[in-house]
Design an enzyme around this catalytic site. Sequence first.
Site, short mmCIF file in Angstrom:
data_model
loop_
_atom_site.label_atom_id
_atom_site.label_comp_id
_atom_site.label_asym_id
_atom_site.label_seq_id
_atom_site.Cartn_x
_atom_site.Cartn_y
_atom_site.Cartn_z
N ARG A 136 0.81 -1.24 0.00
CA ARG A 136 0.00 0.00 0.00
C ARG A 136 0.83 1.28 0.00
O ARG A 136 0.56 2.19 -0.79
CB ARG A 136 -1.00 0.00 1.15
CG ARG A 136 -2.05 -1.09 1.10
CD ARG A 136 -2.68 -1.20 -0.25
NE ARG A 136 -3.83 -2.09 -0.28
CZ ARG A 136 -4.36 -2.59 -1.38
NH1 ARG A 136 -3.83 -2.30 -2.56
NH2 ARG A 136 -5.41 -3.38 -1.33
N ASP A 148 -6.87 -0.94 4.57
CA ASP A 148 -6.18 -0.34 3.43
C ASP A 148 -6.40 1.17 3.33
O ASP A 148 -5.50 1.91 2.95
CB ASP A 148 -6.62 -1.03 2.13
CG ASP A 148 -6.04 -2.45 2.03
OD1 ASP A 148 -4.92 -2.64 2.54
OD2 ASP A 148 -6.71 -3.34 1.48
N1 ARG Z 1 -6.61 -8.12 6.05
C1 ARG Z 1 -5.49 -7.96 5.19
C2 ARG Z 1 -4.80 -6.66 5.48
O1 ARG Z 1 -5.37 -5.81 6.08
C3 ARG Z 1 -5.85 -8.14 3.73
C4 ARG Z 1 -6.63 -7.04 3.10
C5 ARG Z 1 -7.03 -7.40 1.73
N2 ARG Z 1 -7.51 -6.26 1.01
C6 ARG Z 1 -8.40 -6.33 0.06
N3 ARG Z 1 -8.71 -5.21 -0.50
N4 ARG Z 1 -8.99 -7.44 -0.30
O2 ARG Z 1 -3.65 -6.48 5.13
#
Ligand code: ARG
Length: 390
Positions: A92, A121
């Site tokens: 990210r 995210d």
């Molecule tokens: N829970 C994980 C994290 O916060 C994975 C997130 C996956 N993101 C997604 N947009 N599907 O790093």
Amino acid sequence: MKIVLAYSGGLDTTVSIRWLKETFNADVITVTVDVGQKDNFEDIEKRAYIAGAIKHYTIDAKKEFADNFISYAIKMNGLYEDVYPLSTALARPLIAEKVVEVAKKEGAEAVAHGSTSKGNDQVRFDLAVKALYPDVKIIAPARIWNMTREKEIEFAKARGIPIKSESSKYSIDENLWGRSIEGDDISDPSKEVPEDAFEWTKKKNNGKITLSIEFEKGIPIAINNEKMDLVKIIQVLNEVVGSYGFGRVEHIENRVVGFKSREVYEVPAALVLINSHKDLEKTVYSPLEFRFKKYIDSQWSDLVYQGLWFEPLRETIQLAGDNLNKWVIGEVKVEIEGNGMRILGRTSRYSPYSEKIASYNKGWYPSDEMARGFIEIYGMHSLLTRQVRE
Ligand code: ARG
């Protein structure tokens, strides 16, 4: 108004293009950052234009991702809550950095991303953008528009915007370091994860495979004596050990945004590399170094997970990590069978291990007198404390 959007090609961000254009009467520029996801970047570009982008960038950042982010995930044994190798979390800040670069170049007033208000995210994107470009506006359409997945599909269909067919079931995030799978049946933590959630770890090979991994200053440089760059090592491991069914992680995860969620990951290379690296560290470090390193590893992992990549403490931790990893040089032999991994052996020229000292058959034995004296003084603290409490 000009807006630069972090564009994955998935449902949320595709709908975002048109929504931004219609809502703000904006010129939308899309940026797709290649961090090793198995996507067709030409199709993504086409979809961006159909959805209404005026300009599109595809940026290959695989090498940067490996050299500046994954290399530290290996050196710091990056595992959130001991199991999740941080694959999504790590990419990210890099994606945000690329989007900011384009925003500056294009003179855009705002940057946008597809994260919702429930996820980690959004925290990672927003904080990275604020660190790198404090004056730019941040727009997260999915935090504003109140559309369900079905509504989004309707929105796209009504405007003739094509969406990827698999978009409808799970929410997937993929890069070199792993594949994250969420949503649909996975959301019920009492149920087994359906087999159709998996892609990288579908079992194609039965039996076991043995691999040797060579490390230089904490970084893997060869598999089975064949030298490769880090991107290649990760790609090869994902492919090879993934085909034995290795690399699945199932996790009840404590999110930054106050609730638990059921998460599934496919992370074959990450698990092989982190576990072998940990083993080699244990081989070369002094006991005090080893215990200290465990502590800073978990601090590093928490910072990365929580979107605090730009927190100054991360760099300080990494400096300590670099200094310790200077001695992590050597080779680890591992065996993979199904979703299991075993360390078979390790060698390092910096290992203080001495067979002469450790072996029961030969060599060094302290005298009875030395042993008694050592134990007496060593245990004195505890025995004295006990005595006064009796
Ligand atoms: N829970 C994980 C994290 O916060 C994975 C997130 C996956 N993101 C997604 N947009 N599907 O790093």
